[in-house]
Design an enzyme around this catalytic site. Structure first.
Site, PDB file in Angstrom:
ATOM      1  N   SER A  84       0.957  -1.146   0.218  1.00 34.80           N
ATOM      2  CA  SER A  84      -0.199   0.031   0.020  1.00 34.80           C
ATOM      3  C   SER A  84       1.110   1.251   0.146  1.00 34.80           C
ATOM      4  O   SER A  84       1.961   1.192   0.333  1.00 34.80           O
ATOM      5  CB  SER A  84      -0.585   0.095   1.244  1.00 34.80           C
ATOM      6  OG  SER A  84      -1.607   1.284   1.311  1.00 34.80           O
TER       7      SER A  84
ATOM      8  N   LYS B 126       2.505  -2.598   6.346  1.00 33.90           N
ATOM      9  CA  LYS B 126       2.892  -2.432   4.809  1.00 33.90           C
ATOM     10  C   LYS B 126       4.197  -1.988   4.548  1.00 33.90           C
ATOM     11  O   LYS B 126       4.767  -2.392   3.625  1.00 33.90           O
ATOM     12  CB  LYS B 126       1.655  -1.583   4.254  1.00 33.90           C
ATOM     13  CG  LYS B 126       0.327  -1.859   4.182  1.00 33.90           C
ATOM     14  CD  LYS B 126       0.347  -3.321   3.389  1.00 33.90           C
ATOM     15  CE  LYS B 126      -1.522  -3.818   3.282  1.00 33.90           C
ATOM     16  NZ  LYS B 126      -1.686  -5.210   2.621  1.00 33.90           N
TER      17      LYS B 126
ATOM     18  N   TYR C 142      -1.594  -1.020  10.564  1.00 33.12           N
ATOM     19  CA  TYR C 142      -1.734  -1.233   9.215  1.00 33.12           C
ATOM     20  C   TYR C 142      -0.551  -0.636   8.548  1.00 33.12           C
ATOM     21  O   TYR C 142       0.258  -1.248   7.605  1.00 33.12           O
ATOM     22  CB  TYR C 142      -3.233  -0.656   8.641  1.00 33.12           C
ATOM     23  CG  TYR C 142      -3.119  -0.831   7.231  1.00 33.12           C
ATOM     24  CD1 TYR C 142      -3.546  -1.919   6.616  1.00 33.12           C
ATOM     25  CD2 TYR C 142      -3.027   0.393   6.319  1.00 33.12           C
ATOM     26  CE1 TYR C 142      -4.090  -2.304   5.320  1.00 33.12           C
ATOM     27  CE2 TYR C 142      -3.304   0.051   5.017  1.00 33.12           C
ATOM     28  CZ  TYR C 142      -3.488  -1.256   4.502  1.00 33.12           C
ATOM     29  OH  TYR C 142      -3.936  -1.436   2.981  1.00 33.12           O
TER      30      TYR C 142
END
Length: 254
Positions: free
Chosen positions: A145, A164, A160
Site C-alpha cells: 500500500s 505495509k 496497518y
C-alpha cells in the site's frame, strides 16, 4: 505485445475472492495465464473469480485456506503444480485493514493484523519460492500500500501502515536474497482504491476526502492494478526486482 504475454504461465493469487485480488487474477488470465485462486472459504467470491477466468478460456483452480497456515500454503502450491503446471507467478494480495487510535489499540489486534499482513505474506513467499527456486524461474508480486511509504492524513492506523512498510522492505530483502537464483520479487502499492469495502454507504463522506486529496481527483478501480501487476509478472520486467511500484494517482507526491 509478446513481452506482456503470459500464455503457458501458471499464477497463484491469494485473496482472489474480491477487490484487487479478484481483478488481478482475472487480469492475469486475460494476459494468458492459468490461475490458482486462493482465499478464505468463509469470505466467498473464489468461485465467481474462477468462473470469469474459465470464461476467458483459461484454466482456474479454487483453493481454500489461510495465509497464516504453512500447511494450507504448501498444499495450495502442491495442488497448483499438480493440476495446472509449474508455478511461475505469484501475487500475494491477502490482507486485512483496521483503524484505531494507537493509545487504545490492543496487542491482540496488532498481532492479528501482523500475522496476516506480514507473516502471511512471508509464508506465502516462502511456499512459492521453494518450488520456483528449484527451476530458477519465477516472479513474486506482493501487494502492499502507499500507506507503507506515507502516513494517511486523518487515519489512525499505526499497525496497518507499519505492516505495509514491513511488506515493502521484506520484499526487497527477499529480492536480493534470491536475485542470483532466477526469482524476482517486487511490490505493487495501491493508493485509495474503490474496493467493496470502500463502496459502503457509511464511508461515502470519507471517500470524498480521499478523492479530494488525490492529485488525479479520484480513486483507483481494482482493475487499474492489473497493468502494473502484469508488467511485473511478465518478461517486460525481466531486469526489475526489489522495487515498490506505487499506483496512487500521484498521492505520495503531495
Amino acid at each position: 505485445m509478446t513481452l506482456f504475454d503470459l500464455h503457458e504461465e501458471v499464477a497463484l493469487v491469494t485473496g482472489a475472492g474480491s477487490g484487487i485480488g479478484q481483478a488481478i487474477a482475472i487480469g492475469l488470465a486475460e494476459a494468458g495465464a492459468d490461475i490458482a485462486c486462493f482465499g478464505h472459504a468463509s469470505k466467498g467470491g473464489l468461485e465467481e473469480t474462477a468462473q470469469k477466468i474459465t470464461a476467458l478460456g483459461r484454466k482456474a483452480l479454487v483453493l481454500t485456506g489461510t495465509v497464516t497456515s504453512e500447511n494450507d500454503l504448501a498444499a495450495a502450491v502442491e495442488r497448483t503444480e499438480k493440476e495446472l503446471g509449474a508455478l511461475s507467478i505469484a501475487v500475494n494480495n491477502a490482507g486485512i485493514a483496521g483503524a484505531e487510535p494507537a493509545e487504545t489499540l490492543s496487542h491482540e489486534k496488532w498481532r492479528k493484523l501482523y500475522d496476516v499482513n506480514v507473516g502471511g505474506v512471508f509464508l506465502s513467499c516462502q511456499a512459492e519460492a521453494r518450488t520456483m527456486l528449484k527451476r530458477r524461474k519465477g516472479s513474486i508480486i506482493n501487494i502492499a500500500s502507499m500507506s507503507g511509504s506515507i502516513v494517511n492524513r486523518g487515519l489512525t492506523q499505526a499497525h496497518y501502515n507499519s505492516s505495509k512498510a514491513a511488506v515493502i522492505h521484506m520484499s526487497k530483502s527477499l529480492a536480493m536474497e534470491w536475485a542470483d537464483r532466477g526469482l524476482r520479487v517486487n511490490v505493487v502499492s495501491p493508493g485509495y482504491t474503490l474496493t467493496p469495502m470502500n463502496r459502503r454507504p457509511e464511508v461515502a463522506e470519507q471517500i470524498k476526502i480521499f478523492e479530494r486529496d488525490t492529485p488525479m481527483g479520484r480513486m483507483a478501480t481494482p482493475e487499474e492494478m492489473v497493468g502494473p501487476t502484469v508488467f511485473l509478472a511478465s518478461r517486460a520486467s525481466s531486469f526489475v526486482t526489489g522495487i515498490d511500484l506505487i499506483v496512487d494517482g500521484g498521492f505520495v507526491c503531495w
